[in-house]
Scaffold this motif. Sequence first.
Motif, PDB file in Angstrom:
ATOM      1  N   ARG A 213      21.970  30.282   9.658  1.00 54.46           N
ATOM      2  CA  ARG A 213      22.760  29.404   8.854  1.00 54.46           C
ATOM      3  C   ARG A 213      23.489  30.171   7.626  1.00 54.46           C
ATOM      4  O   ARG A 213      22.733  31.028   7.109  1.00 54.46           O
ATOM      5  N   LYS A 214      24.998  29.932   7.439  1.00 54.15           N
ATOM      6  CA  LYS A 214      25.365  30.555   6.239  1.00 54.15           C
ATOM      7  C   LYS A 214      25.050  29.758   5.144  1.00 54.15           C
ATOM      8  O   LYS A 214      25.196  28.558   5.305  1.00 54.15           O
ATOM      9  N   SER A 215      24.624  30.647   4.032  1.00 59.22           N
ATOM     10  CA  SER A 215      24.464  29.632   2.933  1.00 59.22           C
ATOM     11  C   SER A 215      24.997  30.237   1.758  1.00 59.22           C
ATOM     12  O   SER A 215      25.337  31.317   1.527  1.00 59.22           O
ATOM     13  N   ASP A 216      24.963  29.092   0.688  1.00 66.55           N
ATOM     14  CA  ASP A 216      25.412  29.639  -0.771  1.00 66.55           C
ATOM     15  C   ASP A 216      24.337  30.226  -1.450  1.00 66.55           C
ATOM     16  O   ASP A 216      23.096  29.854  -1.169  1.00 66.55           O
ATOM     17  N   TYR A 217      24.590  31.156  -2.355  1.00 65.55           N
ATOM     18  CA  TYR A 217      23.496  31.742  -3.228  1.00 65.55           C
ATOM     19  C   TYR A 217      22.243  30.799  -3.667  1.00 65.55           C
ATOM     20  O   TYR A 217      21.258  30.923  -3.430  1.00 65.55           O
ATOM     21  N   THR A 218      22.919  29.707  -4.434  1.00 69.66           N
ATOM     22  CA  THR A 218      21.785  29.070  -4.994  1.00 69.66           C
ATOM     23  C   THR A 218      21.520  27.975  -3.914  1.00 69.66           C
ATOM     24  O   THR A 218      20.234  27.051  -4.254  1.00 69.66           O
ATOM     25  N   ASP A 219      21.871  27.877  -2.731  1.00 70.57           N
ATOM     26  CA  ASP A 219      21.112  26.881  -1.724  1.00 70.57           C
ATOM     27  C   ASP A 219      20.129  27.584  -0.938  1.00 70.57           C
ATOM     28  O   ASP A 219      19.465  27.092  -0.007  1.00 70.57           O
ATOM     29  N   THR A 220      19.923  29.001  -1.172  1.00 68.48           N
ATOM     30  CA  THR A 220      18.889  29.941  -0.339  1.00 68.48           C
ATOM     31  C   THR A 220      17.515  29.342  -0.834  1.00 68.48           C
ATOM     32  O   THR A 220      17.183  29.131  -2.011  1.00 68.48           O
ATOM     33  N   ASP A 221      16.622  29.370   0.165  1.00 68.22           N
ATOM     34  CA  ASP A 221      15.313  29.188  -0.084  1.00 68.22           C
ATOM     35  C   ASP A 221      14.543  29.887  -1.372  1.00 68.22           C
ATOM     36  O   ASP A 221      13.793  29.669  -2.319  1.00 68.22           O
ATOM     37  N   ASN A 222      14.988  31.322  -1.003  1.00 73.47           N
ATOM     38  CA  ASN A 222      14.568  32.243  -2.083  1.00 73.47           C
ATOM     39  C   ASN A 222      14.754  32.112  -3.501  1.00 73.47           C
ATOM     40  O   ASN A 222      14.149  32.071  -4.423  1.00 73.47           O
TER      41      ASN A 222
END
Length: 242
Positions: A213-222
Motif C-alpha cells: 500500500r502507498k503510505s504517508d510518512y507519518t502513517d508508516t508503522d516504522n
Amino acid sequence: MRSQKGLIELLLNREKITHPREYPFNIPALKKFTALKFHPKVTYLTGENGMGKSTLIEAIAIACGFNPEGGSINFNFATRESHSVLHQYIRIAKGAIRPKDGFFLRSESFFNVATNLDQLGGPLINRYGGVSLHEQSHGEAFWSLFMHRFSGNGLYILDEPEAALSPTRQMAMLTRMHELIQQDSQFIIATHSPIVMAYPDAVIYELTENGIRKSDYTDTDNYKIFHQFLHNHTHMLKILLE
C-alpha cells in the motif's frame, strides 16, 4: 514536454507464474501484487521483516542489469547465488532518457563488493575515495560510496543503507541524496529507518501481510513505533520488560 527519465513502473507478469504458492510468489506482500509506479526522485519500500522488501528491490536491480550481490552495471561476480527468480517475471518501464551512472547497494553483501573491488584494483579504487573499502570501518566504507562513487545523473538502488550508518550519518545521507537528486538522480530504497525514509519529495510503499500500500510518512508503522518509543520510552520499556 520534457522526456521522462529513469524508472517509471514495475509490472509483474502473473500469467507466466506456474507455481504461485512457491517462493518468492508466496511472500504475503507479493501474492496480489501486479504493478508499482516509481517516483522520479525517491521511491521507498518499507515494512516488517519477511514482507519481501529485499526480494523485491533485488529483482528490480537485477532487471535493470545490476549484479545480484551489488555494485555497478560493470560488476560481474558471484560469491553465492541466492537471489530469487522474481526478476524473470517482472518488466521495468523506463523513460527515454537513461541514467549515466548507477549502483546497487545491498548491506548484506557489501563485503563481497569491496573484495571484488580490491581484486580489480588500479584506478578504479580512486572512484571510491582512493582507499580500499576494507581498510575503512563498515560505516566509513558506506559513506565513501555515497560521497565519492555516486556522481549524479544516476540510478541508485539501496537495500537497507542505514545498516552501517549512525543517525547523524543517516541525516547527512538525506543531504547527499538531495544533492544527487538535483543532479538528475533517482533513488529506490528499501529501509526500516524513519530518518532515511524522511525525504519529502518521494513515494512510500509499505509491504504488509495484506499486500503493498502507498503510505504517508507519518502513517508508516516504522515511524509510529519509533515516535511512540522515543516520546514515551519509560512507559514502553515497562510494557516490554514486565
